[in-house]
Design an enzyme around this catalytic site. Structure first.
Site, PDB file in Angstrom:
ATOM      1  N   ASP A   1      -5.704  -6.629   1.412  1.00  0.00           N
ATOM      2  CA  ASP A   1      -6.714  -7.549   0.812  1.00  0.00           C
ATOM      3  C   ASP A   1      -6.038  -8.111  -0.697  1.00  0.00           C
ATOM      4  OD1 ASP A   1      -7.164  -5.132  -0.437  1.00  0.00           O
ATOM      5  OD2 ASP A   1      -9.203  -5.894  -1.445  1.00  0.00           O
TER       6      ASP A   1
ATOM      7  N   ASP B   1      -0.206  -8.438  -5.481  1.00  0.00           N
ATOM      8  CA  ASP B   1      -1.028  -7.284  -5.468  1.00  0.00           C
ATOM      9  C   ASP B   1      -1.972  -7.496  -4.052  1.00  0.00           C
ATOM     10  OD1 ASP B   1      -2.606  -5.303  -5.999  1.00  0.00           O
ATOM     11  OD2 ASP B   1      -3.734  -6.152  -7.687  1.00  0.00           O
TER      12      ASP B   1
ATOM     13  N   HIS C   1      -4.051 -11.225 -10.137  1.00  0.00           N
ATOM     14  CA  HIS C   1      -5.644 -11.659 -10.033  1.00  0.00           C
ATOM     15  C   HIS C   1      -5.571 -12.973 -10.729  1.00  0.00           C
ATOM     16  CE1 HIS C   1      -7.411  -7.289  -9.346  1.00  0.00           C
ATOM     17  NE2 HIS C   1      -6.024  -7.541  -9.008  1.00  0.00           N
TER      18      HIS C   1
ATOM     19  N   GLU D   1      -9.126  -2.625  -0.944  1.00  0.00           N
ATOM     20  CA  GLU D   1      -8.926  -1.928  -2.311  1.00  0.00           C
ATOM     21  C   GLU D   1      -9.498  -2.589  -3.611  1.00  0.00           C
ATOM     22  OE1 GLU D   1      -6.469  -0.747  -5.634  1.00  0.00           O
ATOM     23  OE2 GLU D   1      -6.823  -2.782  -4.629  1.00  0.00           O
TER      24      GLU D   1
END
Length: 410
Positions: free
Chosen positions: A80, A139, A378, A173
């Site tokens: 994810d 990420d 993010h 996660e």
């Protein structure tokens, strides 16, 4: 390996796999399972063995051993991407031979060296950035690409001695559920590494102790025209409570080994309101003190109320993996030596967050975290260095070789 690594990464980030905290099933988004199916097919085509995808979204596979007497080890990444920012329709920008200047992200944003001086570490190298409208997805698509590329190299070169190598790609996660259905006995590794870190050289085996506190304010609603002496606004109660929280004890006011309280969500109406705080600290004793202090603040606030009340519920999320890693120093020593073997100085630092490895370490699978080569995860300013990704793949291979050497030479 460079071209294979780059091709994989660019292909993977095109798939939107953001997790959804509001969905309680596993995986929390269909796209994660769809991505896992694609990866399963790729692993099978590359010659991985024991390729298995559970209905809960956990993809595992093996590189068979080429020598006996070497422990089985594992590498882990997550499917994810973070739900914090847009993760769909990612359009990466590839900057070759970076010149050290600010980078224009699409037409409307900037990746500046003043705001992000780490950019200057990559002059002359190849960077991948966003176009300013999405996150990049490094990420942890970078970790997945690095693991597959490195382990595919072992399959292509059976003359390289190593024990059995396991991989696992986990769902969810980013919303704290990655280890929730992880089958440690079935995985079969004696220890593992998450490939989920940031800048070149990072090696992390300390993380926050973490809890979530939900504070519910109970008020009393009525028509505002007849509210005098009757209405108790729960939102006002919540706002006043937060206004007296310590101003510097926050994520933006802390660094290194500092802990914090983070108001991550507030919502409500006149009748009821809710504050959600993240509680974080590296020191377990201070962590417990933080939980007690917040509870005492709620009790003290209630003591001063005539009407209305606050209620608090605290749930532990994960704990500092250091306590579980220290009894197994070889796990960190091998990683340090592997990083050094690639011409990199290990950058040992605490994780100001958590990883799947934190929970797995408490499930009898010691699991430090190793860099992917990315920065500013993010968000729209995320970027990654291709040369650092190559180094990460090299570290994975070095860990496999060093583990073999150390156990065969005993």
């Amino acid at each position: 390996m460079r071209q294979a690594l780059l091709t994989r990464f660019l292909r993977y980030i095109k798939i939107d796999t953001q997790s959804k905290a509001s969905n309680t099933r596993s995986p929390s988004s269909d796209s994660q399972l769809e991505f896992a199916v694609i990866l399963k097919q790729e692993l099978e085509q590359l010659g991985f063995e024991r390729v298995e995808l559970s209905h809960l979204g956990y993809l595992t596979a093996s590189v068979p051993k080429t020598v006996d007497g070497v422990p089985c080890i594992g590498f882990i990444a997550h499917l994810d991407t973070a739900p914090d920012f847009c993760g769909a329709n990612i359009t990466p920008q590839i900057i070759e031979n970076y010149d050290g200047e600010d980078i224009l992200l699409g037409d409307s944003d900037l990746l500046s060296t003043e705001q992000f001086p780490s950019l200057l570490n990559y002059v002359g190298q190849t960077l991948i950035t966003t176009d300013g409208t999405t996150l990049l997805g490094g990420d942890d698509k970078a970790g997945i690409a690095e693991i597959i590329t490195a382990l595919a190299h072992l399959i292509e070169h059976p003359e390289i001695p190593h024990g059995e190598i396991r991989l696992c790609f986990t769902p969810d996660e980013e919303i704290g559920r990655g280890a929730g259905h992880f089958d440690v006995p079935g995985f079969g590794a004696q220890w593992a590494y998450t490939i989920d870190g940031g800048e070149l050289g990072e090696l992390e085996y300390e993380n926050f102790n973490a809890a979530t506190a939900v504070i519910r304010a109970k008020g009393n609603n009525c028509h505002p025209g007849t509210a005098y002496g009757v209405m108790v606004n729960a939102q006002t109660m919540a706002a006043r409570f937060h206004a007296k929280m310590p101003l510097q004890d926050t994520p933006e006011g802390s660094k290194d080994y500092d802990g914090f309280f983070h108001l991550v969500n507030m919502q409500g109406q006149t009748e009821e309101a809710e504050l959600t705080y993240l509680i974080r600290d590296f020191d377990i004793d201070i962590f417990e003190q933080r939980k007690r202090w917040l509870t005492e603040r709620v009790n003290s606030y209630n003591a001063d109320l005539v009407v209305g009340s606050l209620e608090i519920e605290i749930t532990d999320s994960y704990f500092n993996m250091k306590e579980q890693i220290i009894p197994h120093p070889h796990v960190v020593d091998i990683a340090k030596e592997a990083i050094t073997s690639q011409g990199i100085t290990p950058l040992v630092k605490p994780i100001r967050g958590g990883t799947d490895g934190a929970r797995l370490s408490y499930m009898a699978l010691p699991c430090p975290n190793i860099f992917t080569g990315g920065h500013n995860f993010h968000g729209k300013h995320e970027y990654i260095c291709v040369e650092s990704m190559e180094k990460a793949a090299g570290v994975i291979l070095a860990i496999c070789s060093l583990t073999c050497e150390k156990y065969l030479n005993r």
